[in-house]
Design a protein around this motif. Structure first.
Motif, short mmCIF file in Angstrom:
data_model
loop_
_atom_site.label_atom_id
_atom_site.label_comp_id
_atom_site.label_asym_id
_atom_site.label_seq_id
_atom_site.Cartn_x
_atom_site.Cartn_y
_atom_site.Cartn_z
N ARG A 117 0.73 -1.24 0.15
CA ARG A 117 -0.10 -0.05 -0.16
C ARG A 117 0.87 1.28 -0.06
NH1 ARG A 117 -5.24 -1.68 -0.98
NH2 ARG A 117 -5.79 -3.52 -0.46
N GLY A 118 0.75 2.11 -1.00
CA GLY A 118 1.31 3.53 -0.97
C GLY A 118 2.76 3.46 -1.66
N ARG A 162 5.32 3.64 -4.39
CA ARG A 162 5.54 4.36 -5.60
C ARG A 162 5.77 3.62 -7.08
NH1 ARG A 162 6.40 9.82 -5.31
NH2 ARG A 162 7.96 9.88 -6.67
N ALA A 193 0.91 4.34 -5.34
CA ALA A 193 1.15 5.69 -5.71
C ALA A 193 1.75 5.88 -7.21
CB ALA A 193 1.76 6.56 -4.67
#
Length: 285
Positions: free
Chosen positions: A166-167, A169, A197
């Motif tokens: 999660r999150g 890049r 992201a």
């Protein structure tokens, strides 16, 4: 009694008995007297959608890139966006031609008396809308049910993503020349839905051409790339220092997977599963 029978017959008539009229993605209004029975599809995502709606047997011709399901490869091939075989399409006597908005021969086909509907899904919402429009053109009532099944499959893929991913890049290179999946595209929307992201800002549009130095500066933790473009990735100037390259967190998709990922339509759940599997493999807790 006769009046009652007449009333019941009217109620039983399908909604398309008065004809089908819709406005396509180029703003052109098309009319069909009845659901299409002979269809030429000039875009792979539309071909797949027709078949997913149970109307594969109505296809009489497809573009050269339509290859799923396998049965469509036996159909007459009528070229691509830039070299569509107009005479061959006319000879197939379709009552409906499904085209991309970028198809160059749309006006010529219409001038020859063919009904052409231009539909090109570019986002998640577009894919749902186009599936519904195809359902109307084909007289298929369960387009929404098909979409709900697609949504359920995608939701299951999202739920399978490990917390460690999660999150992170991500840089997703979608074609040669460093074209990337931007947030406004259906591929970028998938990244957002999976909780990662995108290093590409939304302001650059759906599929922007990216400067390789930009990717180095953004230093993604994960790179997604097709097999066609993966060769020599680490040899690009400065790319050896990118976290994703240093740690080996690069997911390379086969040509078959690339087709699934690049076509907004009924296989979008499968696309979500492919990327979710990548996240699980690279960020397993």
């Amino acid at each position: 009694m006769k009046a009652l029978v007449a009333l019941l017959l009217c109620i039983a008539l399908p909604t398309w008995s008065a004809g089908i009229e819709l406005r396509d993605d180029l703003g052109h209004t098309s009319r069909l007297a009845a659901p299409a029975r002979r269809v030429v599809s000039l875009l792979p995502s539309l071909t797949e959608s027709v078949c997913a709606l149970g109307a594969c047997d109505r296809l009489v011709g497809v573009d050269r890139y339509s290859n799923h399901p396998k049965q469509v490869k036996a159909l007459p091939e009528v070229g691509g966006i830039d070299d569509t075989h107009v005479e061959q399409i006319v000879a197939l006597k379709p009552d409906l031609v499904l085209a991309a908005t970028s198809t160059r021969v749309t006006d010529r086909l219409r001038a020859l008396g063919l009904t052409v509907v231009s539909l090109e899904p570019r986002s998640h919402a577009d894919a749902q809308r186009v599936l519904g429009l195809l359902g109307r053109l084909l007289g298929v009532p369960d387009a929404e049910a098909l979409w709900q099944r697609t949504e359920a499959g995608a939701a299951a893929a999202v739920a399978s993503v490990p917390p460690a991913a999660r999150g992170v890049r991500v840089y997703w290179e979608v074609s040669s020349g460093l074209y990337a999946a931007g947030p406004p595209s259906f591929m970028g929307e998938l990244l957002t839905r999976l909780g990662v992201a995108n290093i590409v800002p939304a302001s650059l549009g759906p599929f922007p051409k990216i400067n390789p130095e930009f990717v180095v500066q953004q230093n993604p933790a994960l790179i997604l790339v097709g097999a066609r473009n993966a060769e020599g990735l680490a040899q690009r100037p400065g790319w050896a220092q990118i976290d994703a390259v240093r740690t080996g967190r690069i997911c390379t998709f086969s040509n078959e997977e690339g087709d699934v990922l690049a076509r907004p339509g009924p296989r979008m759940a499968e696309a979500a599963q492919i990327v979710a599997r990548c996240l699980k493999e690279k960020f397993a807790s």
